[in-house]
Design an enzyme around this catalytic site. Sequence first.
Site, PDB file in Angstrom:
ATOM      1  N   TYR A 108      11.485 -11.887  -6.378  1.00 32.48           N
ATOM      2  CA  TYR A 108      11.972 -10.850  -5.436  1.00 32.48           C
ATOM      3  C   TYR A 108      11.441  -9.467  -5.875  1.00 32.48           C
ATOM      4  CZ  TYR A 108      13.999 -14.877  -3.041  1.00 32.48           C
ATOM      5  OH  TYR A 108      14.200 -15.994  -2.121  1.00 32.48           O
ATOM      6  N   CYS A 165      23.965 -31.736   0.675  1.00 32.98           N
ATOM      7  CA  CYS A 165      23.590 -32.465  -0.633  1.00 32.98           C
ATOM      8  C   CYS A 165      23.461 -34.017  -0.129  1.00 32.98           C
ATOM      9  CB  CYS A 165      24.798 -32.384  -1.528  1.00 32.98           C
ATOM     10  SG  CYS A 165      24.498 -33.419  -3.013  1.00 32.98           S
ATOM     11  N   ALA A 170      24.014 -61.730   5.494  1.00 31.66           N
ATOM     12  CA  ALA A 170      24.916 -61.910   6.463  1.00 31.66           C
ATOM     13  C   ALA A 170      24.377 -61.994   7.784  1.00 31.66           C
ATOM     14  CB  ALA A 170      25.742 -60.264   6.561  1.00 31.66           C
ATOM     15  N   GLY A 227      24.260 -24.994 -10.501  1.00 35.17           N
ATOM     16  CA  GLY A 227      23.775 -24.830  -9.085  1.00 35.17           C
ATOM     17  C   GLY A 227      24.043 -26.026  -8.546  1.00 35.17           C
TER      18      GLY A 227
HETATM   19  C1  LIG Z   1      20.000 -24.493  -1.891  1.00 36.49           C
HETATM   20  C2  LIG Z   1      19.797 -23.648  -2.930  1.00 36.49           C
HETATM   21  C3  LIG Z   1      19.874 -22.179  -2.821  1.00 36.49           C
HETATM   22  C4  LIG Z   1      19.400 -21.383  -3.716  1.00 36.49           C
HETATM   23  N1  LIG Z   1      19.484 -20.004  -3.546  1.00 36.49           N
HETATM   24  C5  LIG Z   1      19.592 -19.116  -4.548  1.00 36.49           C
HETATM   25  C6  LIG Z   1      19.907 -17.694  -4.409  1.00 36.49           C
HETATM   26  O1  LIG Z   1      20.208 -17.232  -3.368  1.00 36.49           O
HETATM   27  N2  LIG Z   1      20.003 -16.750  -5.459  1.00 36.49           N
HETATM   28  C7  LIG Z   1      19.276 -17.203  -6.602  1.00 36.49           C
HETATM   29  O2  LIG Z   1      19.361 -16.512  -7.705  1.00 36.49           O
HETATM   30  N3  LIG Z   1      18.989 -18.703  -6.920  1.00 36.49           N
HETATM   31  C8  LIG Z   1      19.272 -19.599  -6.006  1.00 36.49           C
HETATM   32  N4  LIG Z   1      19.015 -20.875  -6.154  1.00 36.49           N
HETATM   33  C9  LIG Z   1      18.644 -21.346  -7.390  1.00 36.49           C
HETATM   34  C10 LIG Z   1      19.804 -21.495  -8.219  1.00 36.49           C
HETATM   35  O3  LIG Z   1      20.630 -20.556  -8.392  1.00 36.49           O
HETATM   36  C11 LIG Z   1      19.401 -22.355  -9.668  1.00 36.49           C
HETATM   37  O4  LIG Z   1      19.208 -21.380 -10.511  1.00 36.49           O
HETATM   38  C12 LIG Z   1      18.573 -23.449  -9.522  1.00 36.49           C
HETATM   39  O5  LIG Z   1      18.947 -24.339  -8.501  1.00 36.49           O
HETATM   40  C13 LIG Z   1      18.511 -24.282 -10.763  1.00 36.49           C
HETATM   41  O6  LIG Z   1      19.904 -24.481 -11.242  1.00 36.49           O
HETATM   42  P1  LIG Z   1      20.514 -25.978 -10.965  1.00 36.49           P
HETATM   43  O7  LIG Z   1      19.688 -27.097 -11.717  1.00 36.49           O
HETATM   44  O8  LIG Z   1      21.792 -26.052 -11.638  1.00 36.49           O
HETATM   45  O9  LIG Z   1      20.531 -26.064  -9.538  1.00 36.49           O
HETATM   46  C14 LIG Z   1      19.129 -21.768  -4.897  1.00 36.49           C
HETATM   47  C15 LIG Z   1      19.287 -23.077  -5.384  1.00 36.49           C
HETATM   48  C16 LIG Z   1      19.430 -23.902  -4.289  1.00 36.49           C
HETATM   49  C17 LIG Z   1      19.310 -25.419  -4.662  1.00 36.49           C
HETATM   50  S1  SF4 Z   2      20.595 -33.030  -2.671  1.00 33.53           S
HETATM   51 FE1  SF4 Z   2      19.944 -33.820  -4.565  1.00 33.53          FE
HETATM   52  S2  SF4 Z   2      19.284 -31.956  -5.729  1.00 33.53           S
HETATM   53 FE2  SF4 Z   2      20.579 -31.343  -4.442  1.00 33.53          FE
HETATM   54  S3  SF4 Z   2      22.375 -30.968  -4.872  1.00 33.53           S
HETATM   55 FE3  SF4 Z   2      22.398 -33.186  -4.018  1.00 33.53          FE
HETATM   56  S4  SF4 Z   2      21.749 -34.483  -5.571  1.00 33.53           S
HETATM   57 FE4  SF4 Z   2      21.279 -32.569  -6.435  1.00 33.53          FE
END
Ligand SMILES: Cc1cc2nc3c(=O)[nH]c(=O)nc-3n(C[C@H](O)[C@H](O)[C@H](O)COP(=O)(O)O)c2cc1C
Ligand code: SF4
Length: 662
Positions: free
Chosen positions: A176, A362, A457, A320
């Site tokens: 961004y 999810c 079944a 996240g």
């Molecule tokens: C549905 C979704 C929306 C996200 N929106 C943002 C956001 O608004 N701002 C941001 O910095 N990262 C956003 N992310 C990235 C997450 O904050 C996070 O960094 C990323 O999912 C990796 O971490 P995790 O493995 O714990 O999910 C988003 C991720 C997901 C899955």
């Molecule tokens: S949809 Fe899959 S990747 Fe996303 S939160 Fe749920 S289990 Fe994790």
Amino acid sequence: MDFPHLFAPFAIRDMRLKNRIIMAPMESHLGNADGSVSKEAIAYYRERALGGVGMVVVEYTCVDGQEGFSSMAPQLRLDSPFYRSGHGKLAAAIQSGGARACVQLSHAGRQSRESVLGRQPVAPSAVPLKSLYLNAVPRALEADEIPHIVQRYADAAALAAQVGYDAVMLHGAHGYLLQQFLSPLVNRRDDDWGGDFERRLRFPLEVVKAVRAAIGNMPLLYRMSVSDFIEGGLTIEDGEAIAPRLCEAGVDAIDISCGSLDRVDVIVEPMSIDEGWRLPMARRIRAATGKPVICAGVIRRPEMAEAAIAAGDTDMVSLGRALLADPLWPNKARMGRTDDIRPCTSCNWCIKETGGNRGVSCAENPRCGHETDPPIDDFGQGLRAVVVGAGPGGIAASLLLDQAGFAVTLFEKRHGAGGNLITSATPPNKEKLFWYHDFLQRRLAASRVDLRLGVEATADHVDAERPDVVVVAAGSKLAPLALDGVGDVPVHPAFALLLGDVALPPSSPERPILIYGGGETGTETAEHLAKQGHHVLLVSRSDAALLARNAEPLYRMHLLQRLRANAAITVADHSAVTGIDGDAVILQSKGETRRQPAAALLLAHGLVPDTRIADALAHLPVPVVPIGDSVRVARIGEAVRDAYRCVQDLRRTINQPEAIAC
Ligand SMILES: Cc1cc2nc3c(=O)[nH]c(=O)nc-3n(C[C@H](O)[C@H](O)[C@H](O)COP(=O)(O)O)c2cc1C
Ligand code: SF4
């Protein structure tokens, strides 16, 4: 306490946190269309605050409703006093749930669309964006426009402070605007705002200083892509040079992320990426700044979060997707109930499903994004339910019906439960799916569900249970395929191999295992067999560029890279299997017919819903509800969502019989 480091209190500036667990900012798309906070968004965040996190970071919140939305709009905004009251309620709801409340402020710059903004996106320079998710041609900002954007960040931060947030996070990651100014690939200016490292750094520094002045002593966090992971882009060494400067300008903690829309696979990592892979980068930024760092990205198990903090890799962890799957992750970890945590598998179904006007969801947790739904209470007391098929949808339905008080009988024709969760989890790099498989098995074992394994079944079996409702989760079967001729090439569905139901003879480059179907299953089966030492010929009707096109795009990117590098797999594209002749398979390939000697033929050409049992039960005088692949061949998320909707519909029907027919 099993995780003393994870649950040790911490302070950022004067803000005390009860533990080291942060909810990562994630666009929920639960806001109202005008960008204000909705009651659904409040319920979603409050549920996660109640789950035990130390701090919730509210998602991407736009600082400029004219040019700051990303391509994912509608999004939350905080660019005028109109949005104050919603954010005030949201911050208070998070705080009353026991967590600190922080808001992420962002401007998308070029990562937006003209169709969203009603005008051309802006950027430091007019460098077009061509990515998997978005193509955009921005216009270069005039130098005199830039201080106005700096002011917008400061104004939004001042509003955040006024409405009662505990902290502000600047979104300096994921490509961004703040990152665009830093990137030598995107910022091609040669003026006060670009040219060399110092001038590229100017915009983020000005924003940090202006925000600091606007919020006084409040903690200021900066989410940073510490590496772009693209040739010529920002590297971790750049991150080590940038982060201390941001801290000198007023940042109190750095949240470690990576990538931009050019490398979304390092932002929301697919299943093939290891847990905690960013920790070495977090450690470097922590050493470079001497300030607290928060590490995000595939932090899944409390054990690894604990070890990372104990080792000094990071001060805090940001969860996240783990919190989409299970909002109670922190409380369960604190109580030592780690086996009870519904594990995020990085399947990224949430990325596909969350966007536009659709709320966050999810694949495993159908309540995610529906936190205002009434809880599933014991409306089914005294009633009986039969579920046919113990794949993920059937197990989810059984557990929900059990929770609702039904006496549940679950029939499964195989001798184990799991169904297509096992076929999906078996290929290489998908072992995280077994976490979910094992979780469901544990839940099933702890439930009152009467699991009848090894029973195919029939209508008689079902009828004998005198059910009040039947859920059919019988899955799919192979699409019809006419093969000419006869021969001795063994033929099996690819899913039977992945289930471990068939053994294959040895193969060789001259006599490979032939897989028919270049979709996700066929392509993954090829990799699975190659790993076992087989030689594989993958036959696809479409072009090789379209292999596995039904797979999650980020996972697919990695899968295809591995496939191309795998010498044991050959691809015959624009080809069809038409028959068998002796020890060979007949292939029609680019206008020619040829005999291909094959050790075995695995069919992965397509699936269709298996409606046999639903058809046989149609006469029953009770609701018979097909779900998941029995309705349309889709993914685990659709099956689990169907199960949830079915049980919620039953709740309404039973509580108000005239309302909804299931
Ligand atoms: C549905 C979704 C929306 C996200 N929106 C943002 C956001 O608004 N701002 C941001 O910095 N990262 C956003 N992310 C990235 C997450 O904050 C996070 O960094 C990323 O999912 C990796 O971490 P995790 O493995 O714990 O999910 C988003 C991720 C997901 C899955
Ligand atoms: S949809 Fe899959 S990747 Fe996303 S939160 Fe749920 S289990 Fe994790």
